[in-house]
Design an enzyme around this catalytic site. Structure first.
Site, short mmCIF file in Angstrom:
data_model
loop_
_atom_site.label_atom_id
_atom_site.label_comp_id
_atom_site.label_asym_id
_atom_site.label_seq_id
_atom_site.Cartn_x
_atom_site.Cartn_y
_atom_site.Cartn_z
N HIS A 186 -20.98 1.79 4.40
CA HIS A 186 -20.52 1.61 3.18
C HIS A 186 -19.22 1.77 2.97
O HIS A 186 -18.33 1.77 3.48
CB HIS A 186 -21.53 2.10 2.11
CG HIS A 186 -21.57 1.80 0.61
ND1 HIS A 186 -20.71 0.78 0.24
CD2 HIS A 186 -21.92 2.45 -0.36
CE1 HIS A 186 -20.69 0.81 -1.21
NE2 HIS A 186 -21.35 1.62 -1.39
N HIS A 199 -20.16 -8.38 5.69
CA HIS A 199 -20.54 -7.92 4.57
C HIS A 199 -21.77 -8.49 4.30
O HIS A 199 -21.97 -9.43 4.54
CB HIS A 199 -19.22 -8.28 3.37
CG HIS A 199 -19.60 -7.42 2.19
ND1 HIS A 199 -20.38 -7.87 1.18
CD2 HIS A 199 -18.90 -6.47 1.76
CE1 HIS A 199 -20.22 -7.09 0.24
NE2 HIS A 199 -19.32 -6.45 0.47
N ASP A 203 -12.42 -2.49 3.61
CA ASP A 203 -12.23 -1.34 4.17
C ASP A 203 -11.26 -1.57 5.33
O ASP A 203 -10.84 -0.55 5.90
CB ASP A 203 -13.55 -0.80 4.69
CG ASP A 203 -14.47 -0.31 3.54
OD1 ASP A 203 -15.41 -0.48 3.40
OD2 ASP A 203 -13.82 0.53 2.78
C1 SDX Z 1 -18.48 -2.05 1.70
O1 SDX Z 1 -22.09 -4.00 -0.96
C2 SDX Z 1 -20.74 -3.95 -1.11
O2 SDX Z 1 -20.26 -4.55 -2.01
C3 SDX Z 1 -20.08 -3.02 -0.32
C4 SDX Z 1 -18.59 -2.66 -0.64
C5 SDX Z 1 -18.19 -2.42 -2.08
O3 SDX Z 1 -17.03 -2.50 -2.59
O4 SDX Z 1 -19.05 -1.51 -2.66
O5 SDX Z 1 -17.90 -3.99 -0.54
C6 SDX Z 1 -17.90 -1.97 0.32
O6 SDX Z 1 -19.36 -1.20 2.10
C7 SDX Z 1 -18.05 -2.99 2.79
C8 SDX Z 1 -18.72 -2.83 4.07
C9 SDX Z 1 -18.03 -1.71 4.78
N1 SDX Z 1 -18.89 -1.38 6.13
C10 SDX Z 1 -18.47 -1.99 7.53
O7 SDX Z 1 -17.26 -2.48 7.39
C11 SDX Z 1 -19.20 -1.30 8.61
C12 SDX Z 1 -19.45 -2.57 9.52
N2 SDX Z 1 -20.10 -3.65 8.87
C13 SDX Z 1 -21.47 -3.61 8.91
O8 SDX Z 1 -22.21 -2.60 9.44
C14 SDX Z 1 -22.30 -4.90 8.29
O9 SDX Z 1 -21.36 -5.88 8.51
C15 SDX Z 1 -22.58 -4.67 6.79
C16 SDX Z 1 -23.33 -2.92 6.65
C17 SDX Z 1 -21.43 -4.54 5.95
C18 SDX Z 1 -23.78 -5.53 6.51
O10 SDX Z 1 -24.76 -5.51 7.10
P1 SDX Z 1 -25.97 -6.40 6.96
O11 SDX Z 1 -25.56 -7.46 5.65
O12 SDX Z 1 -27.10 -5.74 6.96
O13 SDX Z 1 -25.65 -7.49 8.32
P2 SDX Z 1 -26.38 -7.05 9.52
O14 SDX Z 1 -26.21 -5.61 9.84
O15 SDX Z 1 -27.91 -7.64 9.38
O16 SDX Z 1 -25.64 -8.04 10.61
C19 SDX Z 1 -25.90 -9.27 10.63
C20 SDX Z 1 -25.45 -9.61 12.20
C21 SDX Z 1 -26.28 -8.75 13.09
O17 SDX Z 1 -26.33 -9.35 14.38
P3 SDX Z 1 -27.64 -10.32 14.95
O18 SDX Z 1 -28.75 -8.96 14.91
O19 SDX Z 1 -27.88 -11.23 13.80
O20 SDX Z 1 -27.33 -10.70 16.09
O21 SDX Z 1 -24.09 -9.44 12.30
C22 SDX Z 1 -23.80 -8.52 13.05
C23 SDX Z 1 -24.93 -7.59 13.42
O22 SDX Z 1 -25.23 -6.94 14.54
N3 SDX Z 1 -22.85 -7.40 12.55
C24 SDX Z 1 -21.64 -7.01 12.98
C25 SDX Z 1 -21.10 -6.37 12.36
N4 SDX Z 1 -21.41 -6.47 11.08
C26 SDX Z 1 -22.68 -7.26 11.10
N5 SDX Z 1 -21.58 -6.92 14.65
C27 SDX Z 1 -20.37 -6.31 15.03
N6 SDX Z 1 -19.69 -5.99 14.01
C28 SDX Z 1 -19.92 -5.86 12.67
N7 SDX Z 1 -19.15 -4.99 11.87
#
Ligand code: SDX
Length: 427
Positions: free
Chosen positions: A264, A305, A363
């Site tokens: 987050h 996201h 971010d």
């Molecule tokens: C914020 O909710 C909000 O609005 C949050 C926010 C706000 O203003 O309040 O926008 C702020 O928190 C932005 C997000 C910041 N976090 C990151 O940048 C961390 C990296 N991103 C993630 O860990 C991830 O993308 C999330 C947590 C943001 C979202 O996770 P989800 O929706 O649960 O998606 P998921 O983990 O199920 O991923 C789906 C697929 C997976 O692959 P498969 O299992 O389908 O093969 O996408 C892949 C994940 O492995 N994946 C990534 C990835 N993010 C998702 N692979 C590599 N790098 C990434 N960053």
């Protein structure tokens, strides 16, 4: 609300469920009728659950749209400022000139904290993570405002909102000063909100205040872009804490704690750590491969996201701001900015990211601007918390000023069925 219905047929029964329509966005199916029929809904991570009704912010993740009070974030970032956006989030309308001046002055008159607050910092190690300190000192504010903690009183809710928006920069700057062993700086009433923050962060009592207006403008835009974002994890935490009747300072402290996680708000700090670890554009492919490797826990921080399956509109504005600020400071050749841009380009052309609709989020570029302003990486999530405060408190106020019930989710139980106790000598 509409009079649409959804029918659910299960075990030979048909349940009619109400469907509600909002102004824009998906309809919602009200599932409370399931409880009386022996079912719960099941939605780990709340991927498709609308937890509440709200008028504050709208997101269309597929189109990359973010509206505050109906106004696109791009227009607010271009034409508004942070305190004006705070007003919009709290009151649901942009202020006219007189309303804006009154609001700005109200905030200005509440930037100081009770002098006893400074003793709380002394309990922390100097190398404490700034978010650990912020969780503590923001919650501690509730110990100083016994006169305005009646959450049923609209005036108490309003002054608490003003106090939180006004005092977060002061507490954030005190947190930073404490970790570097410098004296706390008092807010200066002749400075704007963002100028004041940079003054309290980087000023010292031996010299007059000297804030770079370009950096103050960039800081204000960063606060604005973080101001609110619908029912994200930390805002949902604030709402859940608030639903128990907890005071607003405790609820915001809970929001700060939730924001801290690297998935987050902690991602902005993790992006800079990642860019520093990559170190050189020649190593980008190696890290992109790690991000795609299911057996490797590494993720491309600042990418992906839960809602946006298109560009995060804030990331676009932040990227433009990064270019402007670094050019203004003569840092356009910043190696981390170069790595970030190359990483974005490679990821956006890679089918793994394209298939999963992973784009840069808010971010990804914010840390590059914060680093250029001189803010240490460990303070990045504190900046996010500061910017998000009006969103948190606006959602808290929207819930408390309406009808609400304590949030109490249920579960799918897969533990042991009932069994008799086994005495120790029989185990
Ligand atoms: C914020 O909710 C909000 O609005 C949050 C926010 C706000 O203003 O309040 O926008 C702020 O928190 C932005 C997000 C910041 N976090 C990151 O940048 C961390 C990296 N991103 C993630 O860990 C991830 O993308 C999330 C947590 C943001 C979202 O996770 P989800 O929706 O649960 O998606 P998921 O983990 O199920 O991923 C789906 C697929 C997976 O692959 P498969 O299992 O389908 O093969 O996408 C892949 C994940 O492995 N994946 C990534 C990835 N993010 C998702 N692979 C590599 N790098 C990434 N960053």
């Amino acid at each position: 609300m509409s009079d649409k219905k959804a029918s659910l047929s299960i075990d030979g029964k048909t349940l009619d469920l109400k469907v509600h329509s909002g102004t824009i966005g998906p309809d919602v199916i009200e599932v409370s009728a399931l409880t009386g029929n022996g079912y719960f809904t099941y939605d780990p991570g709340f991927v498709s659950t609308a937890a509440c009704e709200s008028k504050i912010t709208y997101i269309d993740g597929d189109k990359g749209i973010l509206l505050h009070g109906g106004y696109p974030i791009e227009q607010l970032a271009e034409h508004s400022d942070y305190l004006e956006t705070c007003y919009l989030l709290l009151y649901g309308a942009l202020p006219n000139a007189a309303e804006k001046e009154k609001f700005v002055n109200k905030v200005r008159m509440h930037t100081m904290v009770n002098d006893q607050m400074s003793t709380f910092f002394k309990g922390f190690r100097r190398d404490a993570h700034p978010m650990a300190i912020m969780c503590g000192v923001v919650g501690a504010l509730s110990a100083f405002y016994h006169d305005s903690l009646d959450i049923t009183d609209e005036k108490h809710r309003e002054i608490s909102a003003i106090r939180l928006i006004a005092k977060m920069p002061t507490l954030a700057a005190m947190t930073y000063k404490y970790t570097i062993g410098q004296p706390f700086m008092y807010p200066q009433n002749h400075l704007s909100y963002s100028e004041n923050f940079l003054h309290m962060m980087f000023g010292n009592p031996c010299e007059p205040s000297n804030v770079n207006p370009v950096l103050a403008k960039a800081m204000d835009k960063i606060f604005l872009l973080h101001a609110d974002h619908e029912q994200n994890a930390s805002t949902s935490t604030v709402r859940l804490a608030g639903s128990t009747g907890a005071n607003p300072f405790a609820c915001i402290s809970a929001g700060i704690a939730a924001l801290w996680g690297p998935s987050h708000g902690g991602a902005n700090e993790a992006v800079l750590d990642m860019l520093n670890e990559i170190g050189d554009a020649s190593r980008i492919d190696e890290y992109v491969a790690k991000a795609k490797d299911k057996d490797d826990p590494f993720r491309l921080m600042g990418f992906g996201h839960r809602v946006y399956k298109n560009f995060d509109p804030r990331a676009k504005v932040m990227k433009q701001a990064a270019d402007e600020v670094l050019a203004e400071l003569g840092l356009e050749d910043d190696p981390l900015l170069k790595i970030a841009k190359r990483l974005e380009q490679i990821a956006l052309e890679d089918e793994y990211f394209i298939d999963r609709k992973l784009y840069p989020n808010v971010d990804f570029y914010s840390g590059i601007i914060l680093k250029a302003i001189g803010i240490p990486t460990s303070m990045f999530t504190v900046i996010f918390a500061l910017g998000r405060t009006p969103g948190w408190i606006a959602h808290w106020n929207e819930m408390i000023s309406g009808s609400y019930r304590i949030g109490r989710p249920r579960q799918l139980y897969t533990g042991p069925a009932t069994r008799d106790f086994v005495p120790l000598d029989k185990r």
